[in-house]
Design a protein around this motif. Structure first.
Motif, mmCIF file in Angstrom:
data_model
loop_
_atom_site.group_PDB
_atom_site.id
_atom_site.type_symbol
_atom_site.label_atom_id
_atom_site.label_comp_id
_atom_site.label_asym_id
_atom_site.label_seq_id
_atom_site.Cartn_x
_atom_site.Cartn_y
_atom_site.Cartn_z
ATOM 1 N N MET A 24 0.828 -1.205 0.000
ATOM 2 C CA MET A 24 0.000 0.000 0.000
ATOM 3 C C MET A 24 0.862 1.254 0.000
ATOM 4 O O MET A 24 0.573 2.225 -0.715
ATOM 5 C CB MET A 24 -0.949 0.000 1.197
ATOM 6 C CG MET A 24 -2.026 -1.035 1.091
ATOM 7 S SD MET A 24 -3.251 -1.109 2.421
ATOM 8 C CE MET A 24 -2.729 0.022 3.628
ATOM 9 N N ARG A 25 1.935 1.259 0.776
ATOM 10 C CA ARG A 25 2.796 2.436 0.861
ATOM 11 C C ARG A 25 3.538 2.679 -0.451
ATOM 12 O O ARG A 25 3.664 3.829 -0.895
ATOM 13 C CB ARG A 25 3.783 2.250 2.005
ATOM 14 C CG ARG A 25 4.575 3.485 2.322
ATOM 15 C CD ARG A 25 5.257 3.364 3.650
ATOM 16 N NE ARG A 25 6.207 4.445 3.824
ATOM 17 C CZ ARG A 25 6.911 4.640 4.900
ATOM 18 N NH1 ARG A 25 6.790 3.816 5.931
ATOM 19 N NH2 ARG A 25 7.760 5.637 4.988
ATOM 20 N N ALA A 26 4.005 1.626 -1.103
ATOM 21 C CA ALA A 26 4.686 1.781 -2.385
ATOM 22 C C ALA A 26 3.714 2.253 -3.469
ATOM 23 O O ALA A 26 4.067 3.100 -4.290
ATOM 24 C CB ALA A 26 5.341 0.468 -2.794
ATOM 25 N N THR A 27 2.507 1.737 -3.450
ATOM 26 C CA THR A 27 1.498 2.173 -4.415
ATOM 27 C C THR A 27 1.146 3.635 -4.208
ATOM 28 O O THR A 27 1.019 4.395 -5.174
ATOM 29 C CB THR A 27 0.238 1.296 -4.299
ATOM 30 O OG1 THR A 27 0.608 -0.070 -4.481
ATOM 31 C CG2 THR A 27 -0.792 1.679 -5.337
ATOM 32 N N ARG A 28 1.010 4.036 -2.953
ATOM 33 C CA ARG A 28 0.707 5.435 -2.637
ATOM 34 C C ARG A 28 1.845 6.350 -3.090
ATOM 35 O O ARG A 28 1.599 7.434 -3.625
ATOM 36 C CB ARG A 28 0.469 5.590 -1.138
ATOM 37 C CG ARG A 28 -0.073 6.940 -0.755
ATOM 38 C CD ARG A 28 -0.364 7.064 0.742
ATOM 39 N NE ARG A 28 -0.878 5.860 1.369
ATOM 40 C CZ ARG A 28 -0.324 5.281 2.440
ATOM 41 N NH1 ARG A 28 0.752 5.799 2.996
ATOM 42 N NH2 ARG A 28 -0.850 4.203 2.957
ATOM 43 N N ALA A 29 3.078 5.908 -2.921
ATOM 44 C CA ALA A 29 4.225 6.706 -3.350
ATOM 45 C C ALA A 29 4.262 6.825 -4.872
ATOM 46 O O ALA A 29 4.582 7.888 -5.410
ATOM 47 C CB ALA A 29 5.518 6.078 -2.840
ATOM 48 N N LYS A 30 3.915 5.749 -5.558
ATOM 49 C CA LYS A 30 3.925 5.774 -7.012
ATOM 50 C C LYS A 30 2.862 6.732 -7.549
ATOM 51 O O LYS A 30 3.101 7.462 -8.505
ATOM 52 C CB LYS A 30 3.700 4.366 -7.553
ATOM 53 C CG LYS A 30 3.769 4.265 -9.053
ATOM 54 C CD LYS A 30 3.577 2.842 -9.519
ATOM 55 C CE LYS A 30 3.596 2.776 -11.031
ATOM 56 N NZ LYS A 30 3.314 1.430 -11.519
ATOM 57 N N ARG A 31 1.701 6.716 -6.931
ATOM 58 C CA ARG A 31 0.609 7.572 -7.386
ATOM 59 C C ARG A 31 0.814 9.041 -7.046
ATOM 60 O O ARG A 31 0.217 9.910 -7.693
ATOM 61 C CB ARG A 31 -0.712 7.107 -6.768
ATOM 62 C CG ARG A 31 -1.204 5.804 -7.327
ATOM 63 C CD ARG A 31 -2.533 5.447 -6.742
ATOM 64 N NE ARG A 31 -2.956 4.136 -7.219
ATOM 65 C CZ ARG A 31 -3.872 3.397 -6.648
ATOM 66 N NH1 ARG A 31 -4.499 3.842 -5.564
ATOM 67 N NH2 ARG A 31 -4.206 2.235 -7.140
ATOM 68 N N SER A 32 1.642 9.322 -6.048
ATOM 69 C CA SER A 32 1.812 10.708 -5.615
ATOM 70 C C SER A 32 2.675 11.525 -6.567
ATOM 71 O O SER A 32 2.693 12.752 -6.469
ATOM 72 C CB SER A 32 2.409 10.756 -4.207
ATOM 73 O OG SER A 32 3.738 10.303 -4.235
ATOM 74 N N GLY A 33 3.377 10.881 -7.473
ATOM 75 C CA GLY A 33 4.168 11.594 -8.465
ATOM 76 C C GLY A 33 5.391 12.285 -7.891
ATOM 77 O O GLY A 33 5.700 13.415 -8.265
ATOM 78 N N LEU A 34 6.085 11.623 -6.994
ATOM 79 C CA LEU A 34 7.294 12.192 -6.401
ATOM 80 C C LEU A 34 8.406 12.291 -7.436
ATOM 81 O O LEU A 34 8.422 11.549 -8.420
ATOM 82 C CB LEU A 34 7.754 11.314 -5.236
ATOM 83 C CG LEU A 34 6.808 11.173 -4.049
ATOM 84 C CD1 LEU A 34 7.351 10.138 -3.089
ATOM 85 C CD2 LEU A 34 6.617 12.501 -3.355
ATOM 86 N N ASP A 35 9.339 13.197 -7.189
ATOM 87 C CA ASP A 35 10.502 13.259 -8.069
ATOM 88 C C ASP A 35 11.412 12.062 -7.783
ATOM 89 O O ASP A 35 11.173 11.288 -6.861
ATOM 90 C CB ASP A 35 11.249 14.583 -7.915
ATOM 91 C CG ASP A 35 11.833 14.771 -6.524
ATOM 92 O OD1 ASP A 35 11.367 14.086 -5.594
ATOM 93 O OD2 ASP A 35 12.751 15.591 -6.365
ATOM 94 N N ASP A 36 12.441 11.910 -8.590
ATOM 95 C CA ASP A 36 13.275 10.699 -8.537
ATOM 96 C C ASP A 36 13.945 10.500 -7.179
ATOM 97 O O ASP A 36 13.927 9.399 -6.628
ATOM 98 C CB ASP A 36 14.328 10.762 -9.637
ATOM 99 C CG ASP A 36 15.054 9.442 -9.804
ATOM 100 O OD1 ASP A 36 14.387 8.399 -9.748
ATOM 101 O OD2 ASP A 36 16.287 9.471 -9.979
ATOM 102 N N ALA A 37 14.494 11.556 -6.612
ATOM 103 C CA ALA A 37 15.202 11.427 -5.334
ATOM 104 C C ALA A 37 14.236 11.089 -4.192
ATOM 105 O O ALA A 37 14.536 10.235 -3.348
ATOM 106 C CB ALA A 37 15.953 12.710 -5.019
#
Length: 71
Positions: A24-37
């Motif tokens: 769930m946390r990885a999916t949420r991070a992927k959807r949030s559109g964070l920059d590469d770093a």
């Protein structure tokens, strides 16, 4: 030995819950559109939690097997 089996089953379920949390946390991070770093830093934290969850689950399964063999 019944207590060892149930304690091992509880550890295994806790480890599986940790794995679901990592997904769930990885999916949420992927959807949030964070920059590469930021994405790399978040996924490094998720990997740490993931390894702990897998270890906990393996420890629980080992306890279940030990309880069955000794009981």
């Amino acid at each position: 030995m019944q207590a060892v089996i149930w304690a091992g089953a509880a550890l295994t379920v806790a480890g599986l819950a940790g794995l679901v949390y990592c997904i769930m946390r990885a999916t949420r991070a992927k959807r949030s559109g964070l920059d590469d770093a930021a994405m790399r830093a978040e996924l490094q934290r998720v990997v740490t939690i993931n390894l702990a969850a897998v270890g906990l689950s393996a420890l629980g399964l080992a306890a279940v097997v030990a309880g069955i063999l000794l009981g």
